[in-house]
Design an enzyme around this catalytic site. Structure first.
Site, mmCIF file in Angstrom:
data_model
loop_
_atom_site.group_PDB
_atom_site.id
_atom_site.type_symbol
_atom_site.label_atom_id
_atom_site.label_comp_id
_atom_site.label_asym_id
_atom_site.label_seq_id
_atom_site.Cartn_x
_atom_site.Cartn_y
_atom_site.Cartn_z
ATOM 1 N N ASP A 176 -11.274 -7.101 37.817
ATOM 2 C CA ASP A 176 -9.716 -7.174 37.618
ATOM 3 C C ASP A 176 -9.143 -6.033 38.308
ATOM 4 O O ASP A 176 -9.367 -4.839 38.232
ATOM 5 C CB ASP A 176 -9.394 -7.042 36.182
ATOM 6 N N ASN A 184 3.086 -6.610 41.275
ATOM 7 C CA ASN A 184 4.020 -7.534 41.677
ATOM 8 C C ASN A 184 5.406 -7.255 41.301
ATOM 9 O O ASN A 184 6.346 -7.677 42.093
ATOM 10 C CB ASN A 184 3.521 -8.934 40.816
ATOM 11 N N HIS A 189 5.695 -10.923 44.819
ATOM 12 C CA HIS A 189 4.750 -11.841 44.796
ATOM 13 C C HIS A 189 3.907 -12.006 46.051
ATOM 14 O O HIS A 189 2.809 -12.374 46.135
ATOM 15 C CB HIS A 189 5.102 -12.737 44.031
ATOM 16 N N ASP A 193 0.114 -11.380 46.786
ATOM 17 C CA ASP A 193 -0.780 -12.534 47.307
ATOM 18 C C ASP A 193 -1.706 -11.859 48.398
ATOM 19 O O ASP A 193 -2.860 -12.039 48.449
ATOM 20 C CB ASP A 193 0.092 -13.676 47.715
ATOM 21 N N GLU A 219 -5.555 -12.079 38.588
ATOM 22 C CA GLU A 219 -6.051 -11.270 39.454
ATOM 23 C C GLU A 219 -7.517 -10.771 39.180
ATOM 24 O O GLU A 219 -8.042 -9.710 39.348
ATOM 25 C CB GLU A 219 -5.195 -9.853 39.506
#
Length: 302
Positions: A176, A184, A189, A193, A219
């Protein structure tokens, strides 16, 4: 096209072979059904033109064998027969033939059948290609290019069954990205990504060819490590976490000031022969322990 012609009558075989080759196709010739089957297995022709009555495997048996074995690519089958009754035609079609031609063979008729065969086999080849593309897309995460949960389910089921049968060990590593929500929130975002893609590439770069790397969701990533001990998997994941740190992705919302990864590892062993779902749960619990212990670390399931 590659065309296999099977006929036990030498004259008929010669006429059929000449007709096939005169229209620019490559021709394989067999004098009986058994030879035709052997040539089919060796060369996988696009079209099979077979006599009905032959020594060994007859035309109907050859049709059934081809249809039973076919996978992706389709073989167009033309049955040659001097038996032109409706019952004989139906029997041939039910056995798997696509068309029939009565003897004596007319080269023009053969040409028309091969034109149809070309259209049909081309269509089947296109469909097989699109099925393969769609199957790949259905099992691939569009953001990272990693395998997705569907592919994980399929691969893990096979690995677990094999490991259980042959008493082989394997490990699961649940990963994770630390403090990713705040990443974010701070960077947006789109940056998130890009960060996930970078982490995915780092994990793939660390993995062996036999390992599987999957996007588990959000994630989270999962690594499937066949023939790996828990201690070996722990050392492996320490190197993977270090590889992510070397990306030096700035993260002002993390105490270290950069993006890091946490991981939890479970193991299937001779002493711990539990189901795959339980292993997933144990890896997730170990990941939770890594988070609780301060993140940016690897924890082994107890």
């Amino acid at each position: 096209m590659k065309v296999l012609v099977a006929d036990d009558d030498p004259g008929s075989l010669l006429v059929a072979k000449a007709a096939v080759e005169s229209y620019g196709h490559f021709c394989l010739a067999a004098a009986d059904g058994d030879e035709a089957w052997a040539l089919y297995l060796a060369h996988q022709p696009d079209v099979v033109v077979t006599d009905w009555m032959m020594p060994g495997m007859d035309g109907l048996a050859l049709c059934r064998a081809i249809r039973a074995r076919e996978a992706e690519l389709y073989t167009y089958i033309v049955l040659l027969t001097s038996q032109g009754s409706r019952d004989d035609v139906l029997a041939g079609l039910e056995a798997g033939a696509d068309d029939y031609v009565t003897k004596p063979l007319d080269p023009f008729v053969m040409h028309t059948r091969l034109l149809v065969a070309l259209r049909v086999t081309t269509l089947h080849a296109d469909l097989a290609h699109y099925r393969k593309v769609l199957s790949h897309q259905a099992r691939t995460d569009p953001l990272t290019g990693l395998h997705n949960r569907l592919k994980l389910s399929e691969d893990l089921e096979q690995l677990h069954a094999r490991s259980h049968r042959y008493a082989e060990g394997y490990c699961l590593a649940m990963c994770d990205v630390d403090n990713f929500k705040s990443y974010n929130d701070i960077y947006g975002h789109q940056a998130g990504d890009l960060a996930l893609r970078a982490v995915a590439a780092a994990l793939v770069g660390q993995a062996r060819k036999t390992d599987g790397v999957y996007r588990f969701g959000g994630e989270e990533f999962l690594l499937v490590l066949p023939n790996q001990t828990q201690a070996g998997a722990g050392a492996f994941m320490e190197r993977a976490l270090n590889r992510v740190r070397k990306l030096e992705i700035a993260h002002s919302g993390d105490p270290l000031g950069q993006l890091t990864l946490s991981a939890g590892i479970s193991a299937f062993t001779a002493e711990h022969r539990v189901g795959a779902e339980q292993l997933l749960g144990e890896a997730d619990a170990a990941l939770y322990a890594a988070k609780a212990a301060g993140r940016n670390r690897v924890e082994l399931a107890r």
